[in-house]
Design an enzyme around this catalytic site. Structure first.
Site, PDB file in Angstrom:
ATOM      1  N   CYS A   2       0.856  -1.055   0.014  1.00 22.46           N
ATOM      2  CA  CYS A   2       0.109   0.149   0.081  1.00 22.46           C
ATOM      3  C   CYS A   2       1.053   1.313  -0.048  1.00 22.46           C
ATOM      4  CB  CYS A   2      -0.776   0.030   1.322  1.00 22.46           C
ATOM      5  SG  CYS A   2      -2.104  -1.440   1.403  1.00 22.46           S
ATOM      6  N   ARG A  27       5.164  -0.165  -6.067  1.00 23.80           N
ATOM      7  CA  ARG A  27       5.017  -0.998  -4.946  1.00 23.80           C
ATOM      8  C   ARG A  27       4.210  -2.079  -4.948  1.00 23.80           C
ATOM      9  NH1 ARG A  27       6.994   1.794  -0.186  1.00 23.80           N
ATOM     10  NH2 ARG A  27       5.733   0.801   0.991  1.00 23.80           N
ATOM     11  N   TRP A  74      -3.008  -2.709  -1.459  1.00 21.86           N
ATOM     12  CA  TRP A  74      -2.671  -4.004  -1.586  1.00 21.86           C
ATOM     13  C   TRP A  74      -3.288  -4.894  -0.626  1.00 21.86           C
ATOM     14  CZ3 TRP A  74      -0.212  -8.210   0.630  1.00 21.86           C
ATOM     15  CH2 TRP A  74       0.409  -9.280  -0.211  1.00 21.86           C
ATOM     16  N   ASN A  99      -2.066   2.216   5.554  1.00 20.31           N
ATOM     17  CA  ASN A  99      -1.149   1.140   5.385  1.00 20.31           C
ATOM     18  C   ASN A  99      -0.939   0.426   6.736  1.00 20.31           C
ATOM     19  OD1 ASN A  99      -0.777   2.368   3.076  1.00 20.31           O
ATOM     20  ND2 ASN A  99       1.524   2.879   3.385  1.00 20.31           N
ATOM     21  N   GLY A 100      -0.947  -0.975   6.446  1.00 23.46           N
ATOM     22  CA  GLY A 100      -0.602  -1.990   7.638  1.00 23.46           C
ATOM     23  C   GLY A 100      -1.990  -2.984   7.839  1.00 23.46           C
ATOM     24  N   GLU A 483      18.301 -17.770  -7.118  1.00 17.94           N
ATOM     25  CA  GLU A 483      17.846 -16.431  -7.545  1.00 17.94           C
ATOM     26  C   GLU A 483      17.360 -16.437  -9.170  1.00 17.94           C
ATOM     27  OE1 GLU A 483      16.875 -13.665  -6.188  1.00 17.94           O
ATOM     28  OE2 GLU A 483      17.265 -12.087  -7.831  1.00 17.94           O
ATOM     29  N   LYS A 487      13.600 -15.384 -10.205  1.00 20.78           N
ATOM     30  CA  LYS A 487      13.481 -14.259 -11.085  1.00 20.78           C
ATOM     31  C   LYS A 487      12.370 -14.855 -12.201  1.00 20.78           C
ATOM     32  CE  LYS A 487      14.216 -11.183  -9.470  1.00 20.78           C
ATOM     33  NZ  LYS A 487      14.761 -10.975  -8.379  1.00 20.78           N
ATOM     34  N   GLU A 490       8.937 -15.427 -10.828  1.00 22.57           N
ATOM     35  CA  GLU A 490       8.190 -13.960 -10.273  1.00 22.57           C
ATOM     36  C   GLU A 490       7.679 -13.193 -11.611  1.00 22.57           C
ATOM     37  OE1 GLU A 490      10.150 -11.675  -6.863  1.00 22.57           O
ATOM     38  OE2 GLU A 490      11.690 -11.955  -8.523  1.00 22.57           O
ATOM     39  N   HIS A 506      19.547 -37.004  -6.329  1.00 29.73           N
ATOM     40  CA  HIS A 506      18.977 -37.481  -5.163  1.00 29.73           C
ATOM     41  C   HIS A 506      17.302 -37.389  -5.390  1.00 29.73           C
ATOM     42  CE1 HIS A 506      22.337 -38.454  -3.191  1.00 29.73           C
ATOM     43  NE2 HIS A 506      23.139 -37.379  -3.476  1.00 29.73           N
ATOM     44  N   LYS A 605       6.227  -4.724  -3.987  1.00 35.63           N
ATOM     45  CA  LYS A 605       7.701  -4.373  -3.931  1.00 35.63           C
ATOM     46  C   LYS A 605       8.067  -4.213  -2.529  1.00 35.63           C
ATOM     47  CE  LYS A 605      11.793  -2.995  -5.487  1.00 35.63           C
ATOM     48  NZ  LYS A 605      12.550  -3.788  -6.156  1.00 35.63           N
TER      49      LYS A 605
HETATM   50  N1  HGA Z   1      -5.042  -3.757   5.961  1.00 31.44           N
HETATM   51  C1  HGA Z   1      -5.413  -2.688   4.962  1.00 31.44           C
HETATM   52  C2  HGA Z   1      -4.065  -2.042   4.291  1.00 31.44           C
HETATM   53  C3  HGA Z   1      -3.502  -3.382   3.564  1.00 31.44           C
HETATM   54  C4  HGA Z   1      -1.871  -2.737   3.576  1.00 31.44           C
HETATM   55  O1  HGA Z   1      -1.336  -2.055   4.197  1.00 31.44           O
HETATM   56  N2  HGA Z   1      -1.191  -3.425   2.468  1.00 31.44           N
HETATM   57  O2  HGA Z   1       0.257  -3.401   2.158  1.00 31.44           O
HETATM   58  C5  HGA Z   1      -6.518  -3.449   3.849  1.00 31.44           C
HETATM   59  O3  HGA Z   1      -6.476  -4.553   3.595  1.00 31.44           O
HETATM   60  O4  HGA Z   1      -6.869  -2.379   3.169  1.00 31.44           O
END
Ligand code: HGA
Length: 610
Positions: A2, A27, A74, A99-100, A483, A487, A490, A506, A605
């Site tokens: 986020c 990000r 996110w 965020n969080g 790595e 890559k 991803e 093995h 990111k």
């Molecule tokens: N928990 C919040 C924000 C998610 C977040 O910070 N993502 O990096 C949500 O789900 O909206």
């Protein structure tokens, strides 16, 4: 993950918010939104998908205001829907971005329901908006209500809030997620990442854990976790606009792959100026911290973990110290045997990686206070929580798949290994000169490896239709095989696995047939003959091999064995040179498959959630 941007100004802030969100796109996110305080009250627009879709919607609705907040989400709690996208609004008055993760959101939700609040989303975030609204309704001013609310939250947050009843104020708070205040001329900003506001200002204050802030057009007041006013240092960011723009390249990943000779040269600059490995490269009191260490414990995630795995070979061989490397999210939940004389090294490009941060806190809680952070972002959380720091100078890395951050981390870790060797009396002047000479040649060798791009493009075309691939390496090149496989997974979504070449028989040899391309990293080192035998084992089972072999390794091609000759063997730094072709192979395979190289599906990111 986020991203947050907010602005209070005398001009229309909507373009500032949109530009900020576009700069945060790298990000990784799944929806975006802005809210502004306009003459008519709080207005909001949210969309799933790209910021540009939300931008068109805001333009169509004629958004314009001098106070606003924006967010790229996110999802962690609640699906990717417009209702779950931020900003969240309480009672049509107060808008918030976050965020969080709020860990006690369920209990808070119940309580707020009891107080008459209705919920429109499944997010953990919405409780914060209602909680602040609740304390405002009890008579607190906006920053006071924020301070009361955050005291009741468990978890991690960076928050920005606006309220139509305070059209001249924006408030913000942080705990566990980065947030900074940008200082302009008659205008001020908040952002989760300096890149979001760099075209408006470079003067920034990094909020500390537990801080809250109140911003008007002309003033910024910051309060510590106890609510007492505090002064925080103003930094002038050196992030360049050019590093945030694509220039002549098609993707940031391609640009960043090609920036590696410069990034590596910048990272070794201080070392080359002094022409010596010295403890001071890791901070002022580093000699004291590094003296008498008995072991090294590396903690990291993803690509940084592979940098750590490579470094183990250097630390053991040069410094003669036992070295353990752990995935941070595993270490933090294990009952580890602590050793206070151990150096704990964390590696994180962003300095925000939550699992790495928590592993560091756990290591410290066990009495392991000798901590060193290898990081690319100055003043970020992990270096600030560490006693020693060595900054890589890769510049802004925008592509989700790490490239130049990885190779510069390797350079930093090699410098650490050589420095420890010297401090422990295991490196005489001649050997020190030899290692410095190797480093001096490294940017040139990387450039030679980059020149292989046309040959690698041809291989990538052959990989594009495949569903699976194997990567093999031995010794300090095994982590480079890991790595390379990461890559490829991803960004091209081809399933890939890496093995130490000796491990093939093995188990994984059972997978080998003519549909399974096998990439082999075959430097001209003491294990070359062993790798050649492993290649014969694959060949005998009909496998198609794609070998990156040093120019001086006398490697023969055949019908099943394709060879690209990498530069002459780079000695102990060979893993860094061999990282380049595997990056290019993944990039061009992804390009051939038409994936979104810079924003691979489901990935972000900086991984700032658990
Ligand atoms: N928990 C919040 C924000 C998610 C977040 O910070 N993502 O990096 C949500 O789900 O909206």
């Amino acid at each position: 993950m986020c991203g947050i941007v907010g602005a209070i100004a005398g001009r229309d802030v909507v373009p500032v918010l949109i530009e900020g969100l576009k700069r945060l796109e790298y990000r990784g996110y799944d929806s975006a939104g802005i809210a502004v305080v306009a003459d008519t009250g709080v207005r909001r627009v949210r969309r799933t998908g790209r910021v540009s879709e939300m931008e068109s919607a805001a333009a169509a609705e004629g958004f314009s205001a001098t106070l606003g907040i924006g967010h790229t989400r996110w999802a962690t709690h609640g699906g990717v829907t417009e209702d779950n996208a931020h900003p969240h609004i309480s009672h049509g008055e107060l808008a918030l971005v976050h965020n969080g993760i709020i860990e006690n959101h369920e209990a808070q939700r119940e309580r707020l329901r009891g107080l008459g609040y209705a919920f429109e989303s499944q997010t953990d975030t919405e409780v914060i908006a209602h909680l602040i609204h609740h304390y405002r309704a009890q008579g607190a001013d906006l920053v006071g209500a924020l301070q009361q609310a955050v005291r009741e939250l468990h978890g991690a947050y960076a928050i920005a809030v606006i309220d139509k009843r305070d059209p001249g104020t924006m408030v913000a708070a942080r705990m566990g997620c980065p947030l900074l205040v940008g200082l302009g001329d008659g205008e001020n900003f908040v952002a989760s990442d300096v890149s979001a506001i760099v075209s408006s200002t470079r003067r920034v204050i990094f909020l500390e854990e537990g801080d809250t802030a109140e911003l008007t057009r002309d003033a910024v007041r910051i309060f510590d976790a106890d609510g007492a006013p505090v002064e925080r240092e103003v930094h002038v960011s050196d992030v360049s606009l050019a590093s945030l723009e694509l220039g002549p390249y098609r993707h940031f990943m391609q640009k960043e792959i090609h920036e590696q000779p410069r990034a590596v040269a910048d990272t070794i600059e201080a070392l080359m100026d002094d022409n010596a490995f010295s403890a001071e490269l890791f901070g002022k009191d580093a000699a004291g911290v590094l003296e008498g260490i008995e072991a090294v414990q590396i903690l990291a995630c993803g690509t940084s973990y592979y940098a750590g795995l490579t470094a183990r070979y250097w630390i053991e061989a040069l410094a003669g110290l036992p070295c353990a490397v752990d995935i941070a999210s595993e270490y933090r939940y294990r009952q580890v045997v602590a050793n206070p004389k151990q150096l704990v090294v964390t590696i994180s490009q962003s300095g925000e990686t939550l699992d790495t941060m928590e592993a560091l806190k756990y290591a410290k809680s066990l009495g392991q206070s000798r901590t060193l952070s290898i990081c690319n972002v100055p003043e970020s959380a992990i270096p600030r929580a560490s006693r020693l720091v060595h900054y890589t100078r890769a510049g802004a890395e925008i592509g989700v798949a790490s490239t130049k951050a990885f190779t510069t981390q390797l350079v930093a870790l090699f410098t650490l290994a050589a420095t420890l060797a010297k401090l422990r009396g295991r490196l005489d002047a001649r050997q020190e000169d030899e290692l410095l000479e190797c480093l001096r040649h490294l940017p040139g060798s990387i450039q030679h490896a980059l020149n292989l791009e046309p040959q690698i493009v041809a291989w990538a075309e052959l990989f594009a239709p495949k569903d699976h691939a194997l990567f093999l390496g031995r010794g300090m090149h095994y982590p480079i095989a890991l790595e390379g496989a990461l890559k490829l997974k991803e960004i091209s979504y081809i399933h890939a696995e890496a093995y130490p070449a000796g491990e093939l028989k093995h188990g994984p040899l059972a997978l080998v047939d003519d549909a399974m391309p096998v990439v082999v990293i075959a430097p001209n080192d003491s294990l070359l003959e062993k790798v050649k035998s492993n290649i014969q084992e694959v060949r005998a089972r009909g496998g198609q091999m794609f070998v990156f072999a040093d120019a001086d390794s006398q490697f023969g091609e055949s019908e099943q064995v394709n060879v690209i000759r990498t530069p002459r063997h780079a000695g102990i730094l060979s893993p860094i040179v061999h990282a380049i072709p595997v990056q290019l192979l993944a990039y061009h395979a992804a390009l051939a498959r038409g994936t979104d190289v810079d924003k691979p599906r489901n990935l972000a990111k900086s991984v700032t959630v658990e």
